[in-house]
Motif scaffolding. Structure first.
Motif, PDB file in Angstrom:
ATOM      1  N   TYR A   1       0.833  -1.217   0.000  1.00  0.00           N
ATOM      2  CA  TYR A   1       0.000   0.000   0.000  1.00  0.00           C
ATOM      3  C   TYR A   1       0.856   1.249   0.000  1.00  0.00           C
ATOM      4  CZ  TYR A   1      -4.241  -2.676   0.903  1.00  0.00           C
ATOM      5  OH  TYR A   1      -5.299  -3.519   0.800  1.00  0.00           O
TER       6      TYR A   1
ATOM      7  N   ASN B   1      -5.053  12.111  -2.952  1.00  0.00           N
ATOM      8  CA  ASN B   1      -5.561  10.735  -2.857  1.00  0.00           C
ATOM      9  C   ASN B   1      -4.488   9.801  -2.374  1.00  0.00           C
ATOM     10  OD1 ASN B   1      -8.406  10.020  -3.773  1.00  0.00           O
ATOM     11  ND2 ASN B   1      -7.798  11.668  -5.157  1.00  0.00           N
TER      12      ASN B   1
ATOM     13  N   ASN C   1      -4.375  10.058   1.197  1.00  0.00           N
ATOM     14  CA  ASN C   1      -5.508   9.381   1.843  1.00  0.00           C
ATOM     15  C   ASN C   1      -5.282   7.884   1.929  1.00  0.00           C
ATOM     16  OD1 ASN C   1      -7.190  11.288   2.769  1.00  0.00           O
ATOM     17  ND2 ASN C   1      -8.567  11.279   1.039  1.00  0.00           N
ATOM     18  N   ILE C   2      -4.772   7.307   0.839  1.00  0.00           N
ATOM     19  CA  ILE C   2      -4.481   5.865   0.859  1.00  0.00           C
ATOM     20  C   ILE C   2      -3.527   5.545   1.979  1.00  0.00           C
ATOM     21  CG2 ILE C   2      -3.457   3.945  -0.384  1.00  0.00           C
ATOM     22  CD1 ILE C   2      -4.331   5.258  -2.981  1.00  0.00           C
TER      23      ILE C   2
ATOM     24  N   VAL D   1      -5.364   5.741   5.419  1.00  0.00           N
ATOM     25  CA  VAL D   1      -6.274   4.619   5.693  1.00  0.00           C
ATOM     26  C   VAL D   1      -5.482   3.344   5.893  1.00  0.00           C
ATOM     27  CG1 VAL D   1      -8.180   3.258   4.738  1.00  0.00           C
ATOM     28  CG2 VAL D   1      -8.150   5.724   4.485  1.00  0.00           C
ATOM     29  N   SER D   2      -4.419   3.167   5.114  1.00  0.00           N
ATOM     30  CA  SER D   2      -3.599   1.976   5.288  1.00  0.00           C
ATOM     31  C   SER D   2      -3.030   1.923   6.687  1.00  0.00           C
ATOM     32  CB  SER D   2      -2.448   1.967   4.294  1.00  0.00           C
ATOM     33  OG  SER D   2      -2.862   2.288   3.020  1.00  0.00           O
TER      34      SER D   2
END
Lengths: 102, 719, 166
Positions: free
Chosen positions: A7, A40, A43-44, A47-48
């Motif tokens: 990720y 984005n 954001n990844i 969240v990861s």
């Protein structure tokens, strides 16, 4: 299973692509698109880290939601600015908007 | 009061008078002359007391009145100064006191005290008369009072102070101090009428000429002090010191130390007493008022010169064996005898009444000097004193004559007539009888009229001494000079007083007031009687009636009293012949001469004083001026010194401009100042294009730098 | 799971590349939409269901639509005729690569880089917990409210800036 590193690599790649877009695109609106990509990627990342950390701690998601809000705000204002600049300068090419110089 | 204390006080009144007049009473003529004459009277009184006490002391020569104080500390010892009245001092003090007093009194009348102030009189010039209107409305001009009246008495007081100091001093230092004070006063008084250029020049000439002599005198004093360690007369004139000085040799002319010192001191006298070759100042000094001429040329200053030599006689004769003259004595005798003849030849051709007397003084001083040169101590002192009296008398008499003539000039109003020219006079015996008779007595004394004048006795003694010791050259020279003296004196008397008035001014001449004629009478008295105190013992008929007091008294000053000469007829005959012959010839030659053209003796050489003034001008004055104006002023001062300064200025200016151009402007301004600015500007210019205003390029740049710096820091810090 | 991840990752990366290289802005915007879909799917993979939905609704439904609207409505004026990339694109590429490399290098030094995911606790209500976190005073209500203020400000600002001055 999917290690966290994938990720993170993905988000780093997305971030770099977004960075390339910001640095290399001529059109101002395209630059904004690049900025969206970078956000984005962030954001990844967030969240990861939430998922692969302590799941009960919602800070990761909350942070990501705030980033949403900020991104939305930023796009709105950015586009408004570009329109306003176009009205005075008659151009949207970033290279031609060079008033902040000597 | 103790005599010594009184002697210390003798010079005091005149100098006090000087200060009082200068500081306080300058504006008031009556106060000033009262202070002046009063001071002279006080000193005269004191001097008389001292003199008569001195007469009463047995063997004054061995126990003189003496008092001294330590004054200058010189290492282990002290230089002492003090007063001394030995027989010589007493005799000199006598005539100095009388003549000074008489001259002070005379000055009151001479400067027309009591007369109105002149019409256009200014301080610095002679008074020219005042117009008065009497009750009938008639205007006539009378003599006016001297504008600088008080100043005169002040200077005269200072002068008297100098002379008294010189006479009472017991050492060469204070003698020299008095000497120099008189030198200063002679300058001030000869140039009294400073508005006249000739007076100013004469004053400078007097001072300069005597200064030449004074320098040598100072050298002599210095030499004496370094050789003996003392300047006090009584300490120098001891057997041991004199012997030591006489036997020390000096590298100059083979003279002993005594001879050299005496010679140097004598040169001072040559200047002060106007002997040849330093005689040139004395005739010009006639520019001063007549009392000054009397003071300087009779009573005091020139006498001081002779007095100094008489004082130093033991030194002069330290290596004299009694027969052959030493080198110094020969020099002294030569100069004296030569001057006596030389001056007499010039006097014969002078027309100004005072000039004749001036040259006469020079000539008579030559007599005294010559006498000292041949070792005639007493004769020289005798002639000094008699000369003081009759010369002062003659000068004051001439002043009286001039005053009378000026009266005539003011009466006729013709100011082109010179009241001092004898050819404008004549017949004044009727107009000014007192002046005439006293002047006659004085003139006869000068000529050496036998028996009844003092001059006869003193002159005769000199001639006798010269003859008796075998100094033929001196004897003959002095005899010829005596003949000329009598001749020109009679010439003077004939032209001035005898015959008929030759000009209107002479017709209107008047006798002068009592303040002027009284001193004449007093001095005439001494001119007659003073000779009788020195009649030689072996003189035919008269010798022995009166003891030769003078010889014994003054002679006792020396440690060995000089022996009296045996009488010889030849010098007596010679002096009678020259005196009477000269007088007769003078009267015969001039009783009918009316104008200078008829005067056969107006030879240019004599009239122009043997051209000595011109010679000195060429030899000394002009070179001195050249030296001062051209060498020192133009070349050294302006050329070298100013040149150096200008060179410094130019160099500094050049250096300044160079530094300005090449360092300040070029390096500091251009290179460092403007250069750094330009460098910054260049850098800025080069860096300017980086700021394109394009954000993407800014971001590229910042990210690039971030990567570089981050990599650097990572590699450096993270090990 | 891994296959899904690779699929979605490929979609995301490929779409992103097209975003930055498409010449036509509408194309670029549409490719952005694609990227965003991929990201949303990824969120779902990460058990952040709410995030996925919000991504679609907000990012695609609002922001990307905003882009497309803006481009479309101002197409005539804002049309761009020149090349897509500026003159320094190679330097930009280089920088990007370096940044990527740098990030990876830094991340790889981190101990938790290759962590495996833990399982979700049973009965864990992710959405509920998120909701609680957003409004709980002990949690993140303040940033939440401030974010709304931010949106208002942005709105006002955008309107003001873009307003045609009379």
């Amino acid at each position: 299973m999917i290690p966290l590193s994938w990720y993170l690599i993905l988000s780093a790649a997305l971030f770099s692509i977004g960075l390339f877009g910001v640095l290399a695109r001529r059109n101002a609106i395209a630059i904004l698109l690049g900025v969206e990509l970078m956000l984005n990627a962030v954001n990844i990342n967030l969240v990861s880290f939430w998922r692969y950390g302590d799941v009960t701690q919602m800070a990761g998601q909350v942070f990501a939601i705030i980033v949403f809000a900020v991104a939305a705000a930023e796009v709105a204002v950015g586009l408004a600015l570009i329109i306003s600049v176009y009205r005075t300068r008659k151009t949207v090419v970033a290279d031609e908007l060079d008033l902040m110089k000597w | 009061m103790a005599t010594e204390t009184l002697i210390w006080l003798l010079p005091l009144p005149p100098v006090l008078a000087f200060f009082l007049i200068v500081l306080f009473t300058n504006k008031n003529k009556a106060f000033s002359h009262t202070i002046g004459v009063g001071a002279a009277a006080l000193s005269w009184l004191g001097s008389m007391v001292v003199f008569f006490r001195a007469l009463g002391v047995e063997h004054l020569g061995e126990h003189p009145f003496a008092s001294s104080i330590p004054w200058l500390p010189t290492g282990e010892t002290w230089l002492r100064i003090g007063v001394l009245i030995d027989p010589l001092g007493a005799a000199v003090l006598f005539f100095v006191a009388w003549t000074i007093f008489m001259i002070f009194l005379y000055s009151v009348g001479y400067h027309n005290f009591g007369q109105p102030e002149g019409d256009h009189d200014r301080p610095g010039l002679q008074p020219h008369g005042a117009t008065v209107t009497d009750e009938h409305g008639h205007k006539h001009v009378v003599p006016s009072v001297e504008p600088m009246y008080s100043r005169f008495f002040a200077f005269l007081g200072l002068f008297a102070f100098g002379m008294y100091t010189l006479v009472v001093s017991d050492n060469l230092l204070t003698l020299f101090v008095g000497w120099e004070i008189m030198g200063l006063c002679s300058y001030l008084l000869i140039g009294f009428w400073y508005g006249k250029e000739s007076a100013r020049n004469a004053a400078v000439k007097a001072f300069m000429t005597t200064r030449v002599g004074d320098v040598f005198m100072l050298l002599g004093i210095a030499f004496l002090y370094s050789a003996t360690g003392t300047l006090t007369f009584r300490e120098i004139f001891t057997e041991e010191v004199l012997h030591a000085l006489a036997t020390t040799a000096t590298p100059i002319l083979g003279l002993s130390a005594a001879g050299l010192i005496a010679l140097l001191l004598f040169i001072g006298t040559v200047g002060k007493s106007a002997q040849w070759p330093l005689h040139v100042w004395l005739p010009d000094a006639m520019e001063g008022p007549t009392p000054v001429s009397a003071m300087i040329h009779a009573a005091t200053m020139v006498s001081a010169g002779v007095y100094a030599v008489i004082r130093m006689f033991p030194l002069l004769t330290a290596d004299f064996d009694g027969h052959t003259l030493t080198t110094t004595m020969s020099v002294v005798a030569f100069i004296g005898a030569f001057t006596a003849l030389f001056a007499a030849t010039i006097a014969v051709a002078q027309n100004d009444i005072k000039r004749v007397l001036a040259y006469s003084t020079i000539s008579q001083l030559g007599y005294m000097i010559a006498a000292l040169g041949i070792g005639a101590y007493v004769a020289a002192a005798f002639h000094l004193i008699t000369h003081a009296f009759f010369k002062a008398l003659l000068f004051l008499g001439s002043g009286s004559v001039i005053h009378g003539m000026e009266h005539g000039v003011l009466h006729t109003g013709n100011h082109h007539v010179d009241p001092q020219d004898m050819f404008n006079m004549g017949g004044l015996r009727k107009k000014m009888p007192i002046t005439f008779w006293t002047f006659l007595i004085g003139g006869f004394a000068l000529s050496g009229f036998p028996l009844i004048t003092a001059g006869f006795w003193s002159k005769d003694e000199i001639l006798a001494d010269a003859f008796g010791h075998g100094h033929w050259a001196v004897f003959v020279t002095l005899a010829v000079a005596a003949f000329l003296t009598a001749f020109y004196t009679m010439r003077q008397i004939t032209l001035t007083f005898l015959g008929e008035p030759r000009t209107k001014e002479a017709e209107h001449a008047q006798e002068t007031p009592w303040t002027m004629t009284a001193p004449l009478v007093v001095l005439a008295f001494f001119a007659v009687t003073y000779g009788w105190v020195g009649i030689p013992e072996h003189f035919p008929l008269l010798g022995g009636i009166l003891p030769n007091w003078f010889h014994g008294f003054v002679g006792s000053t020396l440690t060995e009293e000089p022996e009296a000469l045996p009488f010889n007829f030849i010098p007596l005959m010679t002096s009678l012949v020259v005196a009477l012959g000269g007088l007769l010839l003078g009267w015969l030659a001039y009783r009918n001469v009316k104008t200078p053209a008829e005067d056969k003796l107006q030879i240019p050489l004599l009239k122009n004083k043997w051209y000595f003034d011109e010679a000195y001008d060429f030899l000394f004055i002009k070179p001195a001026y050249w030296f001062a104006e051209t060498f020192v002023y133009k070349w050294m001062d302006k050329g070298v010194i100013d040149g150096i300064l200008h060179a410094f200025g130019h160099a500094t200016a050049f250096l300044g401009t160079w530094i300005r151009a090449y360092i300040d402007k070029a390096i500091i301004n251009e290179l460092m100042g403007d250069g750094s600015a330009r460098l910054t500007q260049w850098f800025g210019g080069r860096l300017q294009p980086i700021q394109t205003g394009r954000i993407q390029q800014y971001m590229l740049a910042s990210l690039g730098v971030l990567i570089v710096v981050g990599g650097l820091m990572f590699s450096l810090l993270v090990k | 799971m891994t296959i899904l991840f690779f699929l979605f990752a490929a979609i995301i990366l490929a779409s992103a590349v097209m975003v930055v290289s498409a010449r036509n802005l509408i194309h670029a915007a549409l490719w952005l939409v694609s990227t965003l879909f991929g990201v949303a799917a990824l969120y779902a993979l990460l058990d952040a269901g709410f995030m996925a939905v919000v991504q679609v609704v907000i990012y695609i439904g609002a922001i990307a639509i905003l882009f497309i609207f803006a481009v479309m409505l101002t197409r005539r004026e804002l049309r761009d005729k020149g090349p897509a990339l500026n003159a320094n694109w190679w330097l930009s590429a280089l920088i990007s690569v370096l940044v990527f490399g740098g990030l990876l290098f830094l991340l790889s030094a981190w101990s938790g880089f290759s962590k495996a995911s833990a399982g979700l606790p049973s009965g864990f209500d992710a959405v509920g917990a998120l909701g609680e976190a957003l409004v709980s005073p002990q949690a993140f209500v303040l940033p939440f409210e401030v974010a709304s203020v931010l949106l208002v400000a942005a709105m006002i600002g955008a309107v003001y800036v873009a307003l045609k001055q009379k």
